[in-house]
Scaffold this active site. Structure first.
Site, PDB file in Angstrom:
ATOM      1  CB  SER A  42       5.664  -2.538  -2.971  1.00 37.18           C
ATOM      2  OG  SER A  42       5.076  -2.148  -1.745  1.00 37.18           O
ATOM      3  CE1 TYR A 100       0.282  -2.121  -4.918  1.00 38.22           C
ATOM      4  CE2 TYR A 100       1.119  -2.546  -2.717  1.00 38.22           C
ATOM      5  CZ  TYR A 100       1.208  -1.897  -3.923  1.00 38.22           C
ATOM      6  OH  TYR A 100       2.240  -1.016  -4.151  1.00 38.22           O
TER       7      TYR A 100
END
Length: 227
Positions: A136, A148
């Protein structure tokens, strides 16, 4: 050359789009996710000669071991693995996040990926294959209290470490780093984000390079808005 590709998190979003693009490009896919109904519908769409449904809870190592064994028994080998299953945060930062959300993110985004690698590496070593991890943009810099983001920092580092391990056997590892993607990952539409097919094209670009070409990291971001 047609490749045999195992994809986790294949029932929606990036994984589903990668499956469609891979089959359209002449490859065959083994599709893993929890939702058996969605997987079977995707196999029907892609054709049973091109796709295999493998309902799997990737947080269960024994289930992943069975998943890999079934894929290899069906196709005879693995050439590419896309470790794509993951989950986002339910609240911003660390303090506000429910404990269960933190546990789920770390278990699915980190530990489950290591299970996928553990059970597929022997087959990728045999085929001098290609492991692809879904990272990501969130791993490219600090984000306020984001667990996250930290899980994706793990993926980024783990991809480099796997690259050393699989590279010693002649294989390759690539970590995709998408920016925001408009998928069911979010509760509302993201019109300015990437589409899953944008990441799927990057995935195919990476795995279809000549054997002597290595792309260790591949960022794919939405174009910034003009002021």
């Amino acid at each position: 050359m047609s490749k045999i590709i195992l994809i986790t998190g294949a029932s929606s979003g990036i994984g589903e789009s990668c499956a469609r693009h891979a089959v359209a490009a002449g490859h065959k896919v083994a599709l893993a996710a929890r939702s058996s109904d969605k997987l079977e519908a995707l196999v029907t769409e892609l054709g049973a000669e091109n796709a295999l449904a493998l309902p799997t809870d990737v947080t269960d190592p024994e289930a992943q071991e069975r998943m890999v064994a079934r894929a290899v028994a069906h196709y005879g080998r693995l050439d590419v693995v896309l470790a794509n299953a993951g989950v986002g945060a339910s609240a911003r930062g660390t303090e506000a996040a429910p404990v269960e959300s933190l546990r789920e993110m770390i278990e699915l985004n980190c530990l489950a990926v290591t299970y996928t690698a553990k059970f597929t590496l022997p087959h990728l070593r045999a085929s001098k294959g290609h492991m692809v991890l879904t990272g990501s943009k969130a791993s490219q810099g600090p984000m306020w209290g984001s667990v996250y983001s930290a899980t994706k920092w793990f993926i980024r580092g783990y991809a480099d470490n796997l690259g050393e391990e699989l590279g010693a056997a002649g294989g390759r590892v690539t970590c995709l780093h998408p920016g925001m993607v408009d998928t069911p990952f979010f509760d509302e539409a993201k019109p300015d984000a990437l589409r899953p097919e944008d990441v799927a094209r990057a995935f195919l670009f990476a795995i279809e390079q000549p054997e002597y070409v290595l792309i260790p990291h591949l960022p794919v971001y939405p174009k910034p808005k003009q002021p």
